[in-house]
Scaffold this motif. Structure first.
Motif, PDB file in Angstrom:
ATOM      1  N   ALA A 171      70.151  20.607  66.742  1.00 54.43           N
ATOM      2  CA  ALA A 171      69.533  19.556  67.551  1.00 54.43           C
ATOM      3  C   ALA A 171      70.526  18.427  67.834  1.00 54.43           C
ATOM      4  O   ALA A 171      70.470  17.794  68.895  1.00 54.43           O
ATOM      5  N   TYR A 172      71.427  18.170  66.903  1.00 52.85           N
ATOM      6  CA  TYR A 172      72.384  17.081  67.099  1.00 52.85           C
ATOM      7  C   TYR A 172      73.427  17.411  68.158  1.00 52.85           C
ATOM      8  O   TYR A 172      74.081  16.517  68.693  1.00 52.85           O
ATOM      9  N   CYS A 173      73.593  18.681  68.484  1.00 54.79           N
ATOM     10  CA  CYS A 173      74.506  19.043  69.576  1.00 54.79           C
ATOM     11  C   CYS A 173      73.968  18.512  70.902  1.00 54.79           C
ATOM     12  O   CYS A 173      74.747  18.102  71.777  1.00 54.79           O
ATOM     13  N   LEU A 174      72.645  18.518  71.069  1.00 53.09           N
ATOM     14  CA  LEU A 174      72.042  17.934  72.272  1.00 53.09           C
ATOM     15  C   LEU A 174      72.332  16.439  72.334  1.00 53.09           C
ATOM     16  O   LEU A 174      72.583  15.878  73.406  1.00 53.09           O
ATOM     17  N   ARG A 175      72.341  15.793  71.195  1.00 58.64           N
ATOM     18  CA  ARG A 175      72.641  14.354  71.113  1.00 58.64           C
ATOM     19  C   ARG A 175      74.104  14.082  71.480  1.00 58.64           C
ATOM     20  O   ARG A 175      74.407  13.143  72.223  1.00 58.64           O
ATOM     21  N   HIS A 176      74.989  14.926  70.996  1.00 56.45           N
ATOM     22  CA  HIS A 176      76.411  14.766  71.321  1.00 56.45           C
ATOM     23  C   HIS A 176      76.671  15.013  72.804  1.00 56.45           C
ATOM     24  O   HIS A 176      77.472  14.308  73.425  1.00 56.45           O
ATOM     25  N   GLN A 177      76.006  16.027  73.369  1.00 54.77           N
ATOM     26  CA  GLN A 177      76.214  16.318  74.785  1.00 54.77           C
ATOM     27  C   GLN A 177      75.708  15.173  75.659  1.00 54.77           C
ATOM     28  O   GLN A 177      76.339  14.804  76.653  1.00 54.77           O
ATOM     29  N   TRP A 178      74.566  14.607  75.272  1.00 52.28           N
ATOM     30  CA  TRP A 178      74.017  13.481  76.028  1.00 52.28           C
ATOM     31  C   TRP A 178      74.975  12.289  75.969  1.00 52.28           C
ATOM     32  O   TRP A 178      75.214  11.616  76.978  1.00 52.28           O
ATOM     33  N   ALA A 179      75.549  12.034  74.792  1.00 56.59           N
ATOM     34  CA  ALA A 179      76.510  10.940  74.659  1.00 56.59           C
ATOM     35  C   ALA A 179      77.749  11.200  75.509  1.00 56.59           C
ATOM     36  O   ALA A 179      78.301  10.279  76.126  1.00 56.59           O
ATOM     37  N   ALA A 180      78.199  12.456  75.566  1.00 55.82           N
ATOM     38  CA  ALA A 180      79.370  12.797  76.387  1.00 55.82           C
ATOM     39  C   ALA A 180      79.090  12.525  77.864  1.00 55.82           C
ATOM     40  O   ALA A 180      79.935  11.986  78.583  1.00 55.82           O
ATOM     41  N   ASP A 181      77.879  12.870  78.312  1.00 57.90           N
ATOM     42  CA  ASP A 181      77.514  12.607  79.712  1.00 57.90           C
ATOM     43  C   ASP A 181      77.587  11.122  80.021  1.00 57.90           C
ATOM     44  O   ASP A 181      78.115  10.703  81.055  1.00 57.90           O
ATOM     45  N   LEU A 182      77.041  10.306  79.109  1.00 60.92           N
ATOM     46  CA  LEU A 182      77.026   8.858  79.353  1.00 60.92           C
ATOM     47  C   LEU A 182      78.429   8.262  79.297  1.00 60.92           C
ATOM     48  O   LEU A 182      78.738   7.339  80.044  1.00 60.92           O
ATOM     49  N   ALA A 229      78.480   6.163  82.422  1.00 67.77           N
ATOM     50  CA  ALA A 229      77.771   4.893  82.174  1.00 67.77           C
ATOM     51  C   ALA A 229      78.666   3.893  81.460  1.00 67.77           C
ATOM     52  O   ALA A 229      79.749   4.224  80.961  1.00 67.77           O
ATOM     53  N   ALA A 230      78.182   2.653  81.403  1.00 67.39           N
ATOM     54  CA  ALA A 230      78.901   1.602  80.676  1.00 67.39           C
ATOM     55  C   ALA A 230      78.875   1.903  79.180  1.00 67.39           C
ATOM     56  O   ALA A 230      77.939   2.534  78.663  1.00 67.39           O
ATOM     57  N   ALA A 231      79.899   1.420  78.485  1.00 69.76           N
ATOM     58  CA  ALA A 231      80.063   1.745  77.066  1.00 69.76           C
ATOM     59  C   ALA A 231      78.855   1.330  76.231  1.00 69.76           C
ATOM     60  O   ALA A 231      78.361   2.096  75.398  1.00 69.76           O
ATOM     61  N   ASP A 232      78.366   0.105  76.447  1.00 69.25           N
ATOM     62  CA  ASP A 232      77.238  -0.365  75.643  1.00 69.25           C
ATOM     63  C   ASP A 232      75.969   0.423  75.925  1.00 69.25           C
ATOM     64  O   ASP A 232      75.086   0.510  75.059  1.00 69.25           O
ATOM     65  N   SER A 233      75.857   0.992  77.109  1.00 71.15           N
ATOM     66  CA  SER A 233      74.697   1.827  77.420  1.00 71.15           C
ATOM     67  C   SER A 233      74.666   3.066  76.526  1.00 71.15           C
ATOM     68  O   SER A 233      73.591   3.555  76.156  1.00 71.15           O
ATOM     69  N   SER A 269      80.924  18.162  85.253  1.00 67.57           N
ATOM     70  CA  SER A 269      80.744  17.407  86.497  1.00 67.57           C
ATOM     71  C   SER A 269      79.478  17.827  87.234  1.00 67.57           C
ATOM     72  O   SER A 269      78.848  17.026  87.922  1.00 67.57           O
ATOM     73  N   ARG A 270      79.063  19.085  87.064  1.00 67.69           N
ATOM     74  CA  ARG A 270      77.883  19.592  87.778  1.00 67.69           C
ATOM     75  C   ARG A 270      76.592  19.412  86.985  1.00 67.69           C
ATOM     76  O   ARG A 270      75.524  19.287  87.574  1.00 67.69           O
ATOM     77  N   HIS A 271      76.678  19.397  85.658  1.00 72.33           N
ATOM     78  CA  HIS A 271      75.460  19.455  84.853  1.00 72.33           C
ATOM     79  C   HIS A 271      75.218  18.198  84.008  1.00 72.33           C
ATOM     80  O   HIS A 271      74.298  18.167  83.200  1.00 72.33           O
ATOM     81  N   ALA A 272      76.024  17.178  84.199  1.00 70.98           N
ATOM     82  CA  ALA A 272      75.850  15.945  83.408  1.00 70.98           C
ATOM     83  C   ALA A 272      74.587  15.204  83.819  1.00 70.98           C
ATOM     84  O   ALA A 272      74.208  15.187  84.987  1.00 70.98           O
ATOM     85  N   LEU A 273      73.962  14.582  82.849  1.00 68.13           N
ATOM     86  CA  LEU A 273      72.771  13.755  83.092  1.00 68.13           C
ATOM     87  C   LEU A 273      73.199  12.324  83.383  1.00 68.13           C
ATOM     88  O   LEU A 273      74.172  11.824  82.808  1.00 68.13           O
ATOM     89  N   GLN A 274      72.453  11.639  84.274  1.00 75.33           N
ATOM     90  CA  GLN A 274      72.795  10.270  84.644  1.00 75.33           C
ATOM     91  C   GLN A 274      71.523   9.403  84.684  1.00 75.33           C
ATOM     92  O   GLN A 274      70.907   9.267  85.747  1.00 75.33           O
ATOM     93  N   PRO A 275      71.142   8.834  83.554  1.00 73.43           N
ATOM     94  CA  PRO A 275      69.980   7.929  83.551  1.00 73.43           C
ATOM     95  C   PRO A 275      70.248   6.719  84.446  1.00 73.43           C
ATOM     96  O   PRO A 275      71.393   6.282  84.602  1.00 73.43           O
ATOM     97  N   ILE A 276      69.188   6.157  85.021  1.00 67.29           N
ATOM     98  CA  ILE A 276      69.354   4.967  85.870  1.00 67.29           C
ATOM     99  C   ILE A 276      69.027   3.687  85.109  1.00 67.29           C
ATOM    100  O   ILE A 276      69.404   2.593  85.535  1.00 67.29           O
TER     101      ILE A 276
END
Length: 353
Positions: A275-286, A290-294, A318-325
């Motif tokens: 489950a923590y791999c999903l957390r790491h991937q999400w952090a990599a996308d941001l 995204a900004a560092a503090d985000s 580049s194709r599959h990264a998530l981008q929260p607004i």
């Protein structure tokens, strides 16, 4: 025959043993869950110690990970402390009863004497410290190497008809911890009056929150029409409702299921996918978009220095990264303390002309 002086001496000796077990104040700050975990682990370790040739010291140091050793140390210290307090209370009650239950007093005395022997073993092991060769802990972000760019989408598709489908979707879209999923993550479709756009919002109650650590609450939002396949899957789940509460019963079972699904998808992958791999991937996308503090806010951190342990920008596709607004948290992110160069520090002591 009960020797009152002997019993008083035993009680005082046990009290000194308790006071010697490092600051008792730290026990007051433990959460109920941590107390329960420590009691269970402490009980298990003592049961193992009965059959181990090296006793308490052997079961404490039978690990190559310092973090495991110190967790065992804390659990045993708390368990022994709580057990001693319980025995002392029972002994006081038995001695103050009229008539005194001699058999009960003798049984408690035997328990206290045995406990003192264990305390002595524990103290020796504590002072010796970890004895095994230190093994470097592998970061879960290393497990992302070699995975396809759409690995999260594949994982969700494999889990789509299972018990944890929604939980995997939420973990992938928010990077939340399994413990936070146990508490429940609320998903809402809303219209933002400021932007005039629809949003899909995730409201997360943080885990690992203490006085100066962690974010008690955070919000992560995506555009309602974001074309990412994971968000498309979520829109299908929200088709007939505006809210959805996603939660799991067991973080351990959740991670076991993700491991199983990942092994079925990528049997030759070198690292376990958790489950923590999903957390790491999400952090990599941001970190890529995204900004560092985000990144810190989204991960639920109150300090900027912690994010360096999670994902790397080059691990984001580049194709599959998530981008929260939108990413919001309850507390501001504390900046990493800047290191003062040595030559500057030395020059500051010099007198000015």
């Amino acid at each position: 025959m009960i020797d009152a002086d002997e019993m008083v001496a035993l009680i005082e000796s046990c009290r000194r043993e308790i006071q010697a077990m490092l600051p008792v104040d730290e026990f007051a700050s433990l959460s109920s869950k941590t107390r329960q975990d420590y009691r269970q682990l402490g009980r298990t370790l003592l049961q193992r110690a009965r059959y181990a040739e090296g006793g308490v010291a052997e079961v404490m140091t039978a690990t190559q990970r310092p973090t495991t050793y110190y967790k065992r140390l804390a659990a045993l210290r708390y368990y022994l402390y709580a057990d001693l307090v319980r025995h002392l209370k029972s002994l006081h009650s038995a001695l103050s009863a009229r008539p005194v239950d001699r058999l009960q007093v003798m049984a408690i005395r035997a328990q206290l004497q045995q406990q003192r022997a264990v305390l002595h073993e524990f103290d020796i092991a504590r002072q010796s410290g970890p004895t095994g060769e230190r093994r470097k802990r592998a970061s879960k972000r290393q497990a992302l190497r070699g995975l396809p760019g759409d690995w999260r989408e594949q994982l969700y598709q494999r889990a789509a008809k299972g018990k944890y489908a929604d939980a995997i979707l939420v973990a992938a879209l928010t990077g939340c911890r399994p413990e936070e999923l146990r508490r429940g993550v609320l998903i809402r479709r809303v219209d933002n009056p400021r932007s005039g756009m629809g949003e899909i919002r995730f409201e997360i109650d943080g885990a690992k929150v203490k006085a100066h650590q962690g974010q008690p609450h955070r919000l992560i939002a995506y555009g309602a029409h974001d074309p990412h396949p994971l968000l498309e899957a979520l829109r299908i789940r929200l088709a007939r409702r505006r809210e959805l509460l996603v939660y799991i019963d067991s973080p351990v079972n959740f991670t076991v299921e993700i491991r199983r699904l990942a092994r079925s998808l990528w049997p030759k992958h070198k690292h376990a996918i958790t489950a923590y791999c999903l957390r790491h991937q999400w952090a990599a996308d941001l970190k890529r978009h995204a900004a560092a503090d985000s990144v810190s806010q989204g991960l639920g951190h109150a300090s900027a220095k912690t994010r360096r342990h999670y994902g790397q920008a080059n691990q984001a596709s580049s194709r599959h990264a998530l981008q929260p607004i939108v990413i919001e948290s309850e507390c501001p992110v504390k900046p990493t303390a800047a290191r003062v160069p040595r030559h500057r520090a030395a020059s500051s002591t010099e007198s000015t002309p």
